[in-house]
Write a protein that holds these residues in place. Structure first.
Motif, PDB file in Angstrom:
ATOM      1  N   LYS A  92       0.866  -1.181   0.000  1.00  0.00           N
ATOM      2  CA  LYS A  92       0.000   0.000   0.000  1.00  0.00           C
ATOM      3  C   LYS A  92       0.904   1.232   0.000  1.00  0.00           C
ATOM      4  CE  LYS A  92      -1.825  -1.916   3.552  1.00  0.00           C
ATOM      5  NZ  LYS A  92      -2.552  -2.208   4.806  1.00  0.00           N
ATOM      6  N   LEU A  93       1.007   1.873  -1.165  1.00  0.00           N
ATOM      7  CA  LEU A  93       1.961   2.960  -1.368  1.00  0.00           C
ATOM      8  C   LEU A  93       1.232   4.293  -1.469  1.00  0.00           C
ATOM      9  CD1 LEU A  93       4.873   3.936  -1.970  1.00  0.00           C
ATOM     10  CD2 LEU A  93       4.388   3.482  -4.394  1.00  0.00           C
ATOM     11  N   GLY A  94       1.621   5.232  -0.604  1.00  0.00           N
ATOM     12  CA  GLY A  94       1.059   6.577  -0.656  1.00  0.00           C
ATOM     13  C   GLY A  94       2.012   7.539  -1.339  1.00  0.00           C
ATOM     14  N   SER A  95       1.483   8.434  -2.133  1.00  0.00           N
ATOM     15  CA  SER A  95       2.288   9.467  -2.786  1.00  0.00           C
ATOM     16  C   SER A  95       1.589  10.802  -2.628  1.00  0.00           C
ATOM     17  CB  SER A  95       2.467   9.190  -4.282  1.00  0.00           C
ATOM     18  OG  SER A  95       2.991   7.918  -4.513  1.00  0.00           O
ATOM     19  N   THR A  96       2.387  11.853  -2.449  1.00  0.00           N
ATOM     20  CA  THR A  96       1.803  13.185  -2.499  1.00  0.00           C
ATOM     21  C   THR A  96       1.444  13.510  -3.947  1.00  0.00           C
ATOM     22  OG1 THR A  96       4.076  13.988  -2.474  1.00  0.00           O
ATOM     23  CG2 THR A  96       2.856  14.136  -0.424  1.00  0.00           C
ATOM     24  N   ILE A  97       0.657  14.571  -4.138  1.00  0.00           N
ATOM     25  CA  ILE A  97       0.077  14.830  -5.459  1.00  0.00           C
ATOM     26  C   ILE A  97       1.154  15.134  -6.498  1.00  0.00           C
ATOM     27  CG2 ILE A  97      -1.420  16.413  -6.738  1.00  0.00           C
ATOM     28  CD1 ILE A  97      -3.147  16.522  -4.134  1.00  0.00           C
ATOM     29  N   THR A  98       2.177  15.912  -6.110  1.00  0.00           N
ATOM     30  CA  THR A  98       3.274  16.172  -7.047  1.00  0.00           C
ATOM     31  C   THR A  98       3.977  14.874  -7.422  1.00  0.00           C
ATOM     32  OG1 THR A  98       3.633  18.420  -6.213  1.00  0.00           O
ATOM     33  CG2 THR A  98       5.475  17.367  -7.347  1.00  0.00           C
ATOM     34  N   VAL A  99       4.339  14.085  -6.416  1.00  0.00           N
ATOM     35  CA  VAL A  99       5.033  12.816  -6.655  1.00  0.00           C
ATOM     36  C   VAL A  99       4.148  11.867  -7.455  1.00  0.00           C
ATOM     37  CG1 VAL A  99       6.067  10.789  -5.549  1.00  0.00           C
ATOM     38  CG2 VAL A  99       6.429  13.061  -4.577  1.00  0.00           C
ATOM     39  N   GLY A 100       2.873  11.820  -7.110  1.00  0.00           N
ATOM     40  CA  GLY A 100       1.946  10.929  -7.791  1.00  0.00           C
ATOM     41  C   GLY A 100       1.686  11.313  -9.233  1.00  0.00           C
ATOM     42  N   THR A 101       1.973  12.564  -9.581  1.00  0.00           N
ATOM     43  CA  THR A 101       1.787  13.028 -10.953  1.00  0.00           C
ATOM     44  C   THR A 101       3.030  12.798 -11.808  1.00  0.00           C
ATOM     45  OG1 THR A 101       0.245  14.745 -10.191  1.00  0.00           O
ATOM     46  CG2 THR A 101       1.196  15.028 -12.384  1.00  0.00           C
ATOM     47  N   CYS A 102       4.224  13.084 -11.247  1.00  0.00           N
ATOM     48  CA  CYS A 102       5.429  13.080 -12.079  1.00  0.00           C
ATOM     49  C   CYS A 102       6.352  11.894 -11.844  1.00  0.00           C
ATOM     50  CB  CYS A 102       6.205  14.386 -11.878  1.00  0.00           C
ATOM     51  SG  CYS A 102       7.002  14.546 -10.258  1.00  0.00           S
ATOM     52  N   LEU A 103       6.112  11.088 -10.799  1.00  0.00           N
ATOM     53  CA  LEU A 103       7.071  10.033 -10.484  1.00  0.00           C
ATOM     54  C   LEU A 103       6.428   8.656 -10.282  1.00  0.00           C
ATOM     55  CD1 LEU A 103      10.057   9.423  -9.950  1.00  0.00           C
ATOM     56  CD2 LEU A 103       9.687  10.025  -7.544  1.00  0.00           C
ATOM     57  N   THR A 104       5.417   8.561  -9.440  1.00  0.00           N
ATOM     58  CA  THR A 104       4.836   7.258  -9.098  1.00  0.00           C
ATOM     59  C   THR A 104       4.352   6.462 -10.308  1.00  0.00           C
ATOM     60  OG1 THR A 104       4.127   8.224  -6.998  1.00  0.00           O
ATOM     61  CG2 THR A 104       3.227   6.086  -7.555  1.00  0.00           C
ATOM     62  N   GLY A 146       6.671  17.124   1.171  1.00  0.00           N
ATOM     63  CA  GLY A 146       6.489  18.044   2.291  1.00  0.00           C
ATOM     64  C   GLY A 146       7.197  17.573   3.553  1.00  0.00           C
ATOM     65  N   GLU A 147       7.083  18.386   4.591  1.00  0.00           N
ATOM     66  CA  GLU A 147       7.737  18.081   5.866  1.00  0.00           C
ATOM     67  C   GLU A 147       6.900  17.081   6.665  1.00  0.00           C
ATOM     68  OE1 GLU A 147       9.263  20.374   9.948  1.00  0.00           O
ATOM     69  OE2 GLU A 147       8.246  21.484   8.357  1.00  0.00           O
ATOM     70  N   ILE A 148       7.543  16.045   7.175  1.00  0.00           N
ATOM     71  CA  ILE A 148       6.904  15.068   8.053  1.00  0.00           C
ATOM     72  C   ILE A 148       7.109  15.521   9.489  1.00  0.00           C
ATOM     73  CG2 ILE A 148       7.003  12.699   8.906  1.00  0.00           C
ATOM     74  CD1 ILE A 148       5.626  12.913   6.231  1.00  0.00           C
ATOM     75  N   LEU A 149       6.018  15.623  10.246  1.00  0.00           N
ATOM     76  CA  LEU A 149       6.080  16.176  11.594  1.00  0.00           C
ATOM     77  C   LEU A 149       6.248  15.104  12.670  1.00  0.00           C
ATOM     78  CD1 LEU A 149       3.211  18.828  11.255  1.00  0.00           C
ATOM     79  CD2 LEU A 149       5.676  19.128  10.865  1.00  0.00           C
ATOM     80  N   ARG A 192      -1.526  25.528  -4.645  1.00  0.00           N
ATOM     81  CA  ARG A 192      -2.004  24.247  -4.135  1.00  0.00           C
ATOM     82  C   ARG A 192      -2.812  24.451  -2.861  1.00  0.00           C
ATOM     83  NH1 ARG A 192       0.697  19.553  -4.910  1.00  0.00           N
ATOM     84  NH2 ARG A 192      -0.752  18.834  -3.311  1.00  0.00           N
ATOM     85  N   GLU A 193      -3.525  23.401  -2.442  1.00  0.00           N
ATOM     86  CA  GLU A 193      -4.385  23.474  -1.267  1.00  0.00           C
ATOM     87  C   GLU A 193      -3.563  23.433   0.026  1.00  0.00           C
ATOM     88  OE1 GLU A 193      -3.247  19.297  -1.425  1.00  0.00           O
ATOM     89  OE2 GLU A 193      -3.631  20.839  -2.922  1.00  0.00           O
ATOM     90  N   GLN A 194      -4.198  23.837   1.135  1.00  0.00           N
ATOM     91  CA  GLN A 194      -3.562  23.733   2.447  1.00  0.00           C
ATOM     92  C   GLN A 194      -3.239  22.267   2.732  1.00  0.00           C
ATOM     93  OE1 GLN A 194      -2.590  26.091   4.412  1.00  0.00           O
ATOM     94  NE2 GLN A 194      -3.598  27.898   3.554  1.00  0.00           N
ATOM     95  N   GLY A 195      -2.071  22.032   3.336  1.00  0.00           N
ATOM     96  CA  GLY A 195      -1.622  20.668   3.604  1.00  0.00           C
ATOM     97  C   GLY A 195      -0.630  20.172   2.574  1.00  0.00           C
ATOM     98  N   SER A 196      -0.454  20.951   1.488  1.00  0.00           N
ATOM     99  CA  SER A 196       0.495  20.597   0.443  1.00  0.00           C
ATOM    100  C   SER A 196       1.896  21.054   0.828  1.00  0.00           C
ATOM    101  CB  SER A 196       0.080  21.257  -0.877  1.00  0.00           C
ATOM    102  OG  SER A 196       1.180  21.411  -1.750  1.00  0.00           O
ATOM    103  N   GLY A 197       2.888  20.190   0.610  1.00  0.00           N
ATOM    104  CA  GLY A 197       4.268  20.566   0.872  1.00  0.00           C
ATOM    105  C   GLY A 197       4.728  21.697  -0.032  1.00  0.00           C
ATOM    106  N   THR A 198       4.256  21.702  -1.286  1.00  0.00           N
ATOM    107  CA  THR A 198       4.601  22.772  -2.230  1.00  0.00           C
ATOM    108  C   THR A 198       4.113  24.113  -1.714  1.00  0.00           C
ATOM    109  OG1 THR A 198       4.538  21.271  -4.132  1.00  0.00           O
ATOM    110  CG2 THR A 198       4.222  23.618  -4.579  1.00  0.00           C
ATOM    111  N   ARG A 199       2.873  24.168  -1.279  1.00  0.00           N
ATOM    112  CA  ARG A 199       2.317  25.425  -0.791  1.00  0.00           C
ATOM    113  C   ARG A 199       3.044  25.894   0.465  1.00  0.00           C
ATOM    114  NH1 ARG A 199      -3.834  27.454  -0.637  1.00  0.00           N
ATOM    115  NH2 ARG A 199      -3.572  29.284   0.683  1.00  0.00           N
ATOM    116  N   GLN A 200       3.332  24.964   1.372  1.00  0.00           N
ATOM    117  CA  GLN A 200       3.996  25.341   2.621  1.00  0.00           C
ATOM    118  C   GLN A 200       5.365  25.942   2.353  1.00  0.00           C
ATOM    119  OE1 GLN A 200       2.610  25.115   5.888  1.00  0.00           O
ATOM    120  NE2 GLN A 200       4.326  26.538   6.128  1.00  0.00           N
TER     121      GLN A 200
END
Length: 303
Positions: A92-104, A146-149, A192-200
């Motif tokens: 079960k692989l999760g990707s952020t939206i940027t990664v899921g668009t250009c890499l995954t 993005g940053e992992i807290l 991008r929406e709130q919660g996005s590493g790009t936006r942050q």
């Protein structure tokens, strides 16, 4: 005290209420409440306090939470390992939206070719959501920008990436080779929406340089933001890896931050002390093959 008690406790901590935890676990609310009372009796103190309609962890509860997560996670891994013997395993692989668009989309076929017995189940959302799903053991691994807290997750930076300022042909900036930070003040942006590493990352940059910008487009789709740049004379900041086609066809001009403040890495993330299967090791190996980012020759500079 049992794994069942700890599983209920973690759900109440995550959802902030007995009723929400009960719904998530398909249990009755009295069953959840009883389990929490039994835990509190066992540990001789309150684990939650109620403020308004929401439950908050006490210091005793915070102390228990990280260990409870780890124990529940290890139990679930053991169950999955034993019950799946002789069956094709899932990743079960999760990707952020940027990664899921250009890499995954490129990673998964290669991963399945090298590990044909494994079925990859892909989930794409922003960094905050991927982090929470990893903590709840709903994902085996994630690739995020993005940053992992959470200190309960292992984070391995691997793939180079950088944000760039994207400018369409109709925007006055398109004809320039150099833009200064101050030029961005009061410009309209597609974000991008709130919660996005790009936006942050960009919001932190804007605050540092005292830039005020107007968000006139907000979307969780990179394609939507690109179209806004192409047709609506707005600016956007996004991964260089998302725009190679538009850059080659000169429909978009991009500007790289001269000081490297927008450089970042895509990171492999999984739960600490997780049993790493061969497919996760293979995923990490494949990611290293995508480490370098291609820099266009005609890229502008943001000073």
């Amino acid at each position: 005290m049992t794994i069942r008690h700890l599983n209920i406790f973690v759900a109440v901590a995550d959802f902030g209420s007995m009723s929400a935890a009960a719904s998530h676990l398909y249990l009755s609310q009295p069953t959840v409440s009883q389990a929490i009372r039994e835990l509190e009796k066992h540990y001789n103190g309150l684990l939650f306090e109620r403020l308004g309609k929401k439950l908050y962890l006490t210091e005793r509860g915070k102390l228990l939470l990280s260990r409870a997560r780890e124990l529940v996670h290890q139990f679930e891994e053991t169950e999955e390992l034993m019950l799946n013997q002789g069956q094709s395993p899932n990743l079960k692989l999760g990707s952020t939206i940027t990664v899921g668009t250009c890499l995954t989309p490129f990673l998964i076929p290669e991963l399945q070719k090298n590990c044909p017995e494994t079925r990859v189940l892909s989930y794409v959302n922003n960094t905050r959501d991927i982090e929470q799903k990893l903590l709840r053991s709903e994902l085996d691994a994630g690739i995020v920008e993005g940053e992992i807290l959470s200190s309960d997750l292992t984070v391995i930076p691997i793939v180079d990436d950088c944000l760039v300022l994207a400018v369409g042909k109709e925007h006055p900036f398109y004809a320039r080779k150099i833009i200064r930070v101050q030029d961005l003040d009061h410009e309209p942006f597609a974000m991008r929406e709130q919660g996005s590493g790009t936006r942050q990352l960009f919001e932190d940059y804007a605050a540092k340089h005292q830039i005020t910008f107007e968000t006139v487009w907000e979307a969780n789709s990179p394609r939507t933001l690109l179209n806004a740049v192409l047709y609506d004379r707005v600016l956007s900041v996004m991964s260089l890896r998302l725009m190679y086609h538009e850059i080659r066809h000169e429909s978009i001009r991009v500007f790289q931050n001269q000081n490297g403040e927008w450089n970042r890495k895509f990171k492999l993330v999984y739960y600490k002390n997780k049993f790493l299967t061969p497919v996760i090791h293979e995923l990490e190996r494949i990611l290293h093959a995508y480490k370098n980012v291609e820099i266009p020759e005609n890229m502008g500079i943001l000073r």
